[in-house]
Scaffold this motif. Structure first.
Motif, PDB file in Angstrom:
ATOM      1  N   ALA A  62       0.653  -1.179   0.192  1.00  0.00           N
ATOM      2  CA  ALA A  62       0.002  -0.116  -0.057  1.00  0.00           C
ATOM      3  C   ALA A  62       0.906   1.097   0.111  1.00  0.00           C
ATOM      4  N   GLY A  63       0.778   2.135  -0.752  1.00  0.00           N
ATOM      5  CA  GLY A  63       1.498   3.451  -1.018  1.00  0.00           C
ATOM      6  C   GLY A  63       2.770   3.272  -1.428  1.00  0.00           C
ATOM      7  N   GLY A  64       3.152   1.824  -1.765  1.00  0.00           N
ATOM      8  CA  GLY A  64       4.802   1.486  -2.032  1.00  0.00           C
ATOM      9  C   GLY A  64       5.531   1.385  -0.939  1.00  0.00           C
ATOM     10  N   LEU A  65       4.871   1.533   0.397  1.00  0.00           N
ATOM     11  CA  LEU A  65       6.008   1.452   1.643  1.00  0.00           C
ATOM     12  C   LEU A  65       6.802   0.396   1.594  1.00  0.00           C
ATOM     13  N   PRO A  66       8.393   0.689   1.652  1.00  0.00           N
ATOM     14  CA  PRO A  66       9.051  -0.262   1.698  1.00  0.00           C
ATOM     15  C   PRO A  66       9.178  -0.944   3.422  1.00  0.00           C
ATOM     16  N   ALA A  67       9.523  -2.371   3.201  1.00  0.00           N
ATOM     17  CA  ALA A  67       9.464  -3.071   4.389  1.00  0.00           C
ATOM     18  C   ALA A  67      10.430  -2.395   5.377  1.00  0.00           C
ATOM     19  N   ASP A  68      11.339  -1.839   5.133  1.00  0.00           N
ATOM     20  CA  ASP A  68      12.367  -1.171   5.984  1.00  0.00           C
ATOM     21  C   ASP A  68      12.382   0.264   6.595  1.00  0.00           C
ATOM     22  N   ALA A  69      11.056   0.742   6.189  1.00  0.00           N
ATOM     23  CA  ALA A  69      10.543   2.065   6.546  1.00  0.00           C
ATOM     24  C   ALA A  69      10.378   2.210   7.935  1.00  0.00           C
ATOM     25  N   ASP A  70      11.080   3.511   8.506  1.00  0.00           N
ATOM     26  CA  ASP A  70      11.028   3.805   9.958  1.00  0.00           C
ATOM     27  C   ASP A  70      11.040   5.182  10.006  1.00  0.00           C
ATOM     28  N   VAL A  71      10.658   5.679  11.330  1.00  0.00           N
ATOM     29  CA  VAL A  71      10.535   7.177  11.849  1.00  0.00           C
ATOM     30  C   VAL A  71      11.601   7.295  13.011  1.00  0.00           C
ATOM     31  N   LEU A  72      12.293   8.296  13.093  1.00  0.00           N
ATOM     32  CA  LEU A  72      13.235   8.450  14.518  1.00  0.00           C
ATOM     33  C   LEU A  72      12.432   9.021  15.549  1.00  0.00           C
ATOM     34  N   LEU A  73      12.582   8.544  16.698  1.00  0.00           N
ATOM     35  CA  LEU A  73      11.769   9.009  17.650  1.00  0.00           C
ATOM     36  C   LEU A  73      12.612   8.949  19.010  1.00  0.00           C
ATOM     37  N   THR A  74      12.294   9.890  19.795  1.00  0.00           N
ATOM     38  CA  THR A  74      13.038   9.824  21.149  1.00  0.00           C
ATOM     39  C   THR A  74      12.161   9.948  22.200  1.00  0.00           C
ATOM     40  N   GLN A  75      12.583   9.266  23.480  1.00  0.00           N
ATOM     41  CA  GLN A  75      11.958   9.500  24.628  1.00  0.00           C
ATOM     42  C   GLN A  75      12.567  10.335  25.697  1.00  0.00           C
ATOM     43  N   ARG A  76      11.811  11.244  25.952  1.00  0.00           N
ATOM     44  CA  ARG A  76      12.350  12.282  26.732  1.00  0.00           C
ATOM     45  C   ARG A  76      12.561  11.906  28.147  1.00  0.00           C
ATOM     46  N   ALA A  77      13.978  12.531  29.044  1.00  0.00           N
ATOM     47  CA  ALA A  77      14.228  12.105  30.305  1.00  0.00           C
ATOM     48  C   ALA A  77      13.075  12.410  31.283  1.00  0.00           C
ATOM     49  N   THR A  78      13.245  11.416  32.444  1.00  0.00           N
ATOM     50  CA  THR A  78      12.149  11.563  33.354  1.00  0.00           C
ATOM     51  C   THR A  78      12.401  12.939  34.286  1.00  0.00           C
ATOM     52  N   THR A  79      13.360  13.461  34.086  1.00  0.00           N
ATOM     53  CA  THR A  79      13.988  14.643  34.899  1.00  0.00           C
ATOM     54  C   THR A  79      13.642  16.030  34.235  1.00  0.00           C
ATOM     55  N   LEU A  80      13.089  15.870  32.962  1.00  0.00           N
ATOM     56  CA  LEU A  80      12.547  17.245  32.547  1.00  0.00           C
ATOM     57  C   LEU A  80      11.435  17.870  33.250  1.00  0.00           C
ATOM     58  N   ARG A  81      11.525  18.969  33.213  1.00  0.00           N
ATOM     59  CA  ARG A  81      10.094  20.003  33.465  1.00  0.00           C
ATOM     60  C   ARG A  81       9.157  19.673  32.891  1.00  0.00           C
ATOM     61  N   GLN A  82       9.251  19.706  31.398  1.00  0.00           N
ATOM     62  CA  GLN A  82       8.088  19.576  30.592  1.00  0.00           C
ATOM     63  C   GLN A  82       7.985  18.358  29.987  1.00  0.00           C
ATOM     64  N   HIS A  83       6.841  17.816  29.774  1.00  0.00           N
ATOM     65  CA  HIS A  83       6.714  16.690  28.971  1.00  0.00           C
ATOM     66  C   HIS A  83       7.702  15.510  29.294  1.00  0.00           C
ATOM     67  N   ARG A  84       7.932  15.496  30.420  1.00  0.00           N
ATOM     68  CA  ARG A  84       8.793  14.359  31.000  1.00  0.00           C
ATOM     69  C   ARG A  84       8.588  12.963  30.655  1.00  0.00           C
TER      70      ARG A  84
END
Length: 237
Positions: A62-84
């Motif tokens: 579907a949509g020509g999506l290649p099997a190896d497609a991915d997206v880069l994400l991070t998980q923010r530190a739990t010590t941050l003041r916002q969106h920890r």
């Protein structure tokens, strides 16, 4: 910015993020309306929505999506003041030396993950989205990782994890549902790679998937408690 981009990414470039299910309030947060209504002075920021995968479309997918497609994400530190502890795109506030949102997004991605910006092709600058909790007016920068390289947690004070999440996992209907915050917010979510993606990041992803040509039908009537969904993957509010 779009010359020679992979055909499977064309839907994201040619169309604005959409909400056909009506469960994605993130896309409704245009900066001007929200700021005018709240009287809050926003701060400018940018995030990098970075996809990687084969340059060639996958025949029959579907949509020509290649099997190896991915997206880069991070998980923010739990010590941050916002969106920890939240899962996010690499990004952050604009600094005086930045030359527009693309430069901000790439600089922040390098600072957070060690990303080599030389291998990244920016494709489109999306409309800014206001984030009420932090007061940031965030511009998502869509990009293709033409030459993927190593990424990692550069500073544990900012990020607890850096992950390349397969797009196949994001579009899997079993991993998609809607979460309800104790204060009333409801929006799309993804349970992937031992993480719960919700809020701004999930809203942008859901909006892009809706116009990608890759999306599989999922159930937006599946509404789950946010705190319980976070606990299921070892995360907290």
């Amino acid at each position: 910015m779009t010359e020679g981009i992979p055909q499977w990414l064309r839907g994201l470039v040619d169309h604005e993020p959409a909400d056909p299910t009506g469960v994605n309030p993130v896309l409704n947060r245009t900066a001007m309306r929200q700021v005018a209504a709240s009287g809050v002075r926003s701060r400018k920021a940018a995030v990098l929505v970075l996809f990687s995968g084969s340059a060639e479309s996958e025949p029959g997918a579907a949509g020509g999506l290649p099997a190896d497609a991915d997206v880069l994400l991070t998980q923010r530190a739990t010590t941050l003041r916002q969106h920890r502890g939240q899962v996010a795109f690499p990004g952050g506030g604009v600094e005086p030396g930045d030359d527009g949102p693309i430069d901000t997004a790439l600089r922040e991605a390098w600072e957070e993950t060690g990303l080599d910006r030389a291998g990244v092709d920016p494709l489109a600058v999306l409309a800014p989205i206001f984030v009420p909790v932090s007061g940031f007016d965030v511009t998502p920068v869509l990009a293709y990782w033409r030459v993927p390289g190593d990424v990692r947690v550069v500073s544990e004070a900012e990020a607890a994890r850096v992950a390349r999440v397969p797009v196949a996992d994001l579009i899997n209907p079993a991993n998609r549902f809607v979460v309800r915050h104790p204060l009333g917010y409801k929006g799309p979510a993804f349970a992937v790679d031992g993480m719960l993606v919700w809020g701004f990041t999930a809203g942008v992803l859901a909006g892009l998937l809706a116009v990608s040509g890759w999306e599989r039908e999922w159930d937006p009537r599946d509404v789950r408690d946010l705190e319980s969904s976070l606990a299921a993957v070892g995360m907290t509010l």
